[in-house]
Design an enzyme around this catalytic site. Structure first.
Site, PDB file in Angstrom:
ATOM      1  N   ALA A  50      -0.371  -6.312  -8.108  1.00  0.00           N
ATOM      2  CA  ALA A  50      -0.232  -4.948  -8.624  1.00  0.00           C
ATOM      3  C   ALA A  50       0.055  -3.920  -7.539  1.00  0.00           C
ATOM      4  O   ALA A  50       0.551  -2.838  -7.832  1.00  0.00           O
ATOM      5  CB  ALA A  50      -1.493  -4.554  -9.384  1.00  0.00           C
ATOM      6  N   LYS A  82       6.422  -4.614  -3.909  1.00  0.00           N
ATOM      7  CA  LYS A  82       6.367  -5.585  -2.800  1.00  0.00           C
ATOM      8  C   LYS A  82       6.623  -7.017  -3.262  1.00  0.00           C
ATOM      9  O   LYS A  82       7.418  -7.737  -2.650  1.00  0.00           O
ATOM     10  CB  LYS A  82       5.016  -5.503  -2.093  1.00  0.00           C
ATOM     11  CG  LYS A  82       4.862  -6.590  -1.030  1.00  0.00           C
ATOM     12  CD  LYS A  82       3.766  -6.341  -0.052  1.00  0.00           C
ATOM     13  CE  LYS A  82       2.405  -6.608  -0.606  1.00  0.00           C
ATOM     14  NZ  LYS A  82       1.379  -6.489   0.446  1.00  0.00           N
ATOM     15  N   ARG A 123       3.235  -0.302   2.755  1.00  0.00           N
ATOM     16  CA  ARG A 123       3.758  -0.586   4.087  1.00  0.00           C
ATOM     17  C   ARG A 123       5.187  -1.141   4.080  1.00  0.00           C
ATOM     18  O   ARG A 123       5.846  -1.205   5.110  1.00  0.00           O
ATOM     19  CB  ARG A 123       2.804  -1.571   4.804  1.00  0.00           C
ATOM     20  CG  ARG A 123       1.476  -0.941   5.158  1.00  0.00           C
ATOM     21  CD  ARG A 123       0.408  -1.965   5.506  1.00  0.00           C
ATOM     22  NE  ARG A 123      -0.167  -2.592   4.318  1.00  0.00           N
ATOM     23  CZ  ARG A 123      -1.161  -3.487   4.328  1.00  0.00           C
ATOM     24  NH1 ARG A 123      -1.674  -3.873   5.484  1.00  0.00           N
ATOM     25  NH2 ARG A 123      -1.621  -4.000   3.209  1.00  0.00           N
TER      26      ARG A 123
HETATM   27  C1  UD1 Z   1      -6.013  -8.743   1.808  1.00  0.00           C
HETATM   28  C2  UD1 Z   1      -7.490  -9.113   2.021  1.00  0.00           C
HETATM   29  C3  UD1 Z   1      -7.662  -9.588   3.462  1.00  0.00           C
HETATM   30  C4  UD1 Z   1      -6.746 -10.760   3.749  1.00  0.00           C
HETATM   31  C5  UD1 Z   1      -5.296 -10.409   3.416  1.00  0.00           C
HETATM   32  C6  UD1 Z   1      -4.450 -11.664   3.466  1.00  0.00           C
HETATM   33  C7  UD1 Z   1      -8.838  -7.636   0.575  1.00  0.00           C
HETATM   34  C8  UD1 Z   1      -9.670  -6.414   0.516  1.00  0.00           C
HETATM   35  N1  UD1 Z   1      -8.305  -7.948   1.782  1.00  0.00           N
HETATM   36  O1  UD1 Z   1      -5.718  -7.647   2.650  1.00  0.00           O
HETATM   37  O2  UD1 Z   1      -9.011  -9.971   3.689  1.00  0.00           O
HETATM   38  O3  UD1 Z   1      -6.854 -11.157   5.094  1.00  0.00           O
HETATM   39  O4  UD1 Z   1      -5.192  -9.886   2.065  1.00  0.00           O
HETATM   40  O5  UD1 Z   1      -3.093 -11.386   3.398  1.00  0.00           O
HETATM   41  O6  UD1 Z   1      -8.668  -8.298  -0.436  1.00  0.00           O
HETATM   42  N2  UD1 Z   1      -3.493  -5.801  -5.097  1.00  0.00           N
HETATM   43  C9  UD1 Z   1      -3.658  -5.548  -6.443  1.00  0.00           C
HETATM   44  N3  UD1 Z   1      -4.359  -4.434  -6.826  1.00  0.00           N
HETATM   45  C10 UD1 Z   1      -4.913  -3.588  -5.942  1.00  0.00           C
HETATM   46  C11 UD1 Z   1      -4.746  -3.853  -4.556  1.00  0.00           C
HETATM   47  C12 UD1 Z   1      -4.038  -4.969  -4.165  1.00  0.00           C
HETATM   48  O7  UD1 Z   1      -3.192  -6.319  -7.288  1.00  0.00           O
HETATM   49  O8  UD1 Z   1      -5.541  -2.594  -6.376  1.00  0.00           O
HETATM   50  C13 UD1 Z   1      -2.717  -7.011  -4.692  1.00  0.00           C
HETATM   51  C14 UD1 Z   1      -1.495  -6.675  -3.856  1.00  0.00           C
HETATM   52  O9  UD1 Z   1      -0.350  -6.536  -4.687  1.00  0.00           O
HETATM   53  C15 UD1 Z   1      -1.371  -7.874  -2.927  1.00  0.00           C
HETATM   54  C16 UD1 Z   1      -2.798  -8.397  -2.834  1.00  0.00           C
HETATM   55  O10 UD1 Z   1      -3.533  -7.797  -3.881  1.00  0.00           O
HETATM   56  O11 UD1 Z   1      -0.534  -8.877  -3.452  1.00  0.00           O
HETATM   57  C17 UD1 Z   1      -3.449  -8.063  -1.498  1.00  0.00           C
HETATM   58  O12 UD1 Z   1      -3.411  -6.670  -1.291  1.00  0.00           O
HETATM   59  P1  UD1 Z   1      -3.010  -6.059   0.123  1.00  0.00           P
HETATM   60  O13 UD1 Z   1      -3.073  -4.571   0.016  1.00  0.00           O
HETATM   61  O14 UD1 Z   1      -1.765  -6.662   0.614  1.00  0.00           O
HETATM   62  O15 UD1 Z   1      -4.269  -6.554   0.982  1.00  0.00           O
HETATM   63  P2  UD1 Z   1      -4.374  -6.756   2.539  1.00  0.00           P
HETATM   64  O16 UD1 Z   1      -4.666  -5.454   3.181  1.00  0.00           O
HETATM   65  O17 UD1 Z   1      -3.217  -7.524   3.039  1.00  0.00           O
HETATM   66 CA    CA Z   2      -1.370  -8.382   2.095  1.00  0.00          CA
END
Ligand code: UD1
Ligand code: CA
Length: 419
Positions: free
Chosen positions: A11, A23, A16
């Site tokens: 979602a 993404k 970034r």
């Molecule tokens: C996340 C992990 C981190 C891990 C990394 C691996 C958390 C808090 N952190 O960080 O420990 O090392 O992935 O790549 O989980 N997403 C949603 N809804 C939201 C937020 C995010 O569906 O409200 C999805 C994003 O689309 C993405 C995934 O969750 O596919 C991870 O989110 P992202 O913001 O990329 O997390 P990282 O900071 O990379």
């Molecule tokens: Ca990520």
């Protein structure tokens, strides 16, 4: 045998990436990255896959298959909130649940299978996939207690200087007992710095309750890469490209220079075909056996080439079906064409397939001979065994009958251009 389902977190806006495109829709070797992740969970045996979406909901929904259930996350409140948005779909489900970030396209089926196996064998509440990277900046770090067991995942922003030195990271792929996950989830509090609910905090909650937590380290650290920026995207593209080329070479295709050859996912090539340098083959292309492609060829989607055909330098082919033993050896363009067996497409042949509004078909029969520098204005048909002389312009809707010869250029004014 326990059932397996999965939640794919997709979602996020992907701030970034600095892009209008969500993404998870960014392609890696011609394929949206979330599709790789969905394929992996399916390959590992997941029967129902809940894909959490928000940004560009409709566009991402379009690429989902039958076993994928799109779930809307109303507000982007973090990865734990994303999981919570699926809870109502899983009422009464008590078996195993994979939770996978949608931005890890390099993940493999073997690894996720091994994760599920370890999870089931150990009876853990959660088994976390980890990777040891040479640069762990930006990832959640795996914090272990004195006994070596994982007790928490610390996000970069919350990590102390010592914790930042930890090279073992959270890949963002977990296998949970569904019941344990949803029991622990309400304990997660909003992160002070990012004002989000972190799924990673569930580990500490489980550890405090003395529930069993296991980890599995990827044998190949690259599998653990999360794609957050265009720089990460280019790195993933390189790794995936080499994987694709390696598979082709193992299957008997000669790739003279893997460093300058680009082949997308979902391409099929028969054995003994030679791909020469600086060639680009896009997704949904099929090439038969014993062909020679390139150097400097570009085959675009929906191109089908049968066996023993040669496609040479500076050629572009799009949505075109080419038969067996065809020669098209120098700087030519075929779009929306069908070319019969043993035809010869001379240097500089162009199908003018686009009239400014629509695309039109060109048919070139078996054993036809198209002389150099010919333009075929589609729709047009060149009959079986017919010849088009060098420099000829085959006008729109013309048919060169089987075995006949056409020459000349109809370069005359025919009226005003229609707007
Ligand atoms: C996340 C992990 C981190 C891990 C990394 C691996 C958390 C808090 N952190 O960080 O420990 O090392 O992935 O790549 O989980 N997403 C949603 N809804 C939201 C937020 C995010 O569906 O409200 C999805 C994003 O689309 C993405 C995934 O969750 O596919 C991870 O989110 P992202 O913001 O990329 O997390 P990282 O900071 O990379
Ligand atoms: Ca990520």
């Amino acid at each position: 045998m326990k059932e397996l389902r999965s939640i794919v977190l997709a979602a996020g806006k992907g701030t970034r990436m600095k892009s209008q495109l969500a993404k998870v829709l960014h392609p890696v070797c011609g394929r949206p990255m979330v599709q790789y992740v969905i394929d992996v969970v399916k390959g590992a045996g997941s029967l129902k896959n809940y894909v959490v979406l928000s940004h560009q909901f409709e566009a991402v929904k379009q690429i989902l298959g039958e076993n994928e259930i799109p779930v809307k996350q109303e507000q982007l409140l973090g990865t734990a909130d994303a999981v919570r948005s699926v809870e109502s779909f899983l009422k009464g489900y008590a078996d195993d649940l994979l939770v996978v970030c949608g931005d890890t396209p390099l993940l493999t089926v073997e690894t996720v299978k091994a994760l599920v196996k370890k999870h089931q064998q150990t009876g853990a509440s959660c088994t976390i996939l980890t990777a040891v990277l040479s640069n762990s900046t930006g990832y959640g770090r795996i914090i272990r207690g004195m006994d070596g067991r994982s007790i928490a995942i610390r996000e970069e922003k919350d990590a102390s200087a010592d914790e930042k030195k930890i090279m073992e990271i959270n890949v963002g792929v977990y296998c949970f007992k569904a019941a344990s996950l949803f029991k622990a989830l309400p304990g997660i509090k909003k992160n002070r710095l990012k004002k989000e609910f972190y799924l990673t905090d569930v580990i500490e909650i489980m550890a405090e309750r003395k529930w069993k937590i296991e980890t599995l380290e990827t044998s190949d650290p690259q599998e653990g890469w999360g794609i957050n920026s265009k720089v990460d995207l280019a790195s993933a593209e390189k790794v995936m490209q080499l994987k694709i080329l390696t598979k082709f070479m193992r299957d008997g295709i000669t790739i003279i220079d893997p460093g300058t050859t680009y082949i997308d996912a979902n391409v099929k090539i028969g054995a003994d075909t030679v791909i020469k340098p600086f060639t680009v083959i896009e997704s949904d292309v099929r090439i038969g056996r014993n062909c020679v492609i390139g150097p400097f060829a570009r085959l675009r989607p929906k191109t089908v080439i049968l066996n023993n055909t040669e496609i040479g330098n500076f050629t572009e082919i799009s949505r075109t079906k080419i038969g067996n033993n065809v020669f098209m050896k120098h700087f030519s363009f075929l779009g929306d064409a069908v070319v019969g067996d043993q035809a010869n497409i001379g240097a500089g042949t162009v199908t003018a397939n686009f009239d400014g509004k629509n695309k039109h078909q060109t048919k070139i029969g078996k054993q036809a001979f198209i002389g150099s520098d010919s333009v075929i204005v589609a729709p047009a048909t060149i009959g079986k065994g017919a010849v088009v002389g060098a420099g000829c312009v085959v006008a729109k809707e013309k048919i060169v009958p089987d075995g006949h010869v056409m020459v000349g250029v109809p370069g005359r004014v025919i009226g005003k251009r229609k707007q």
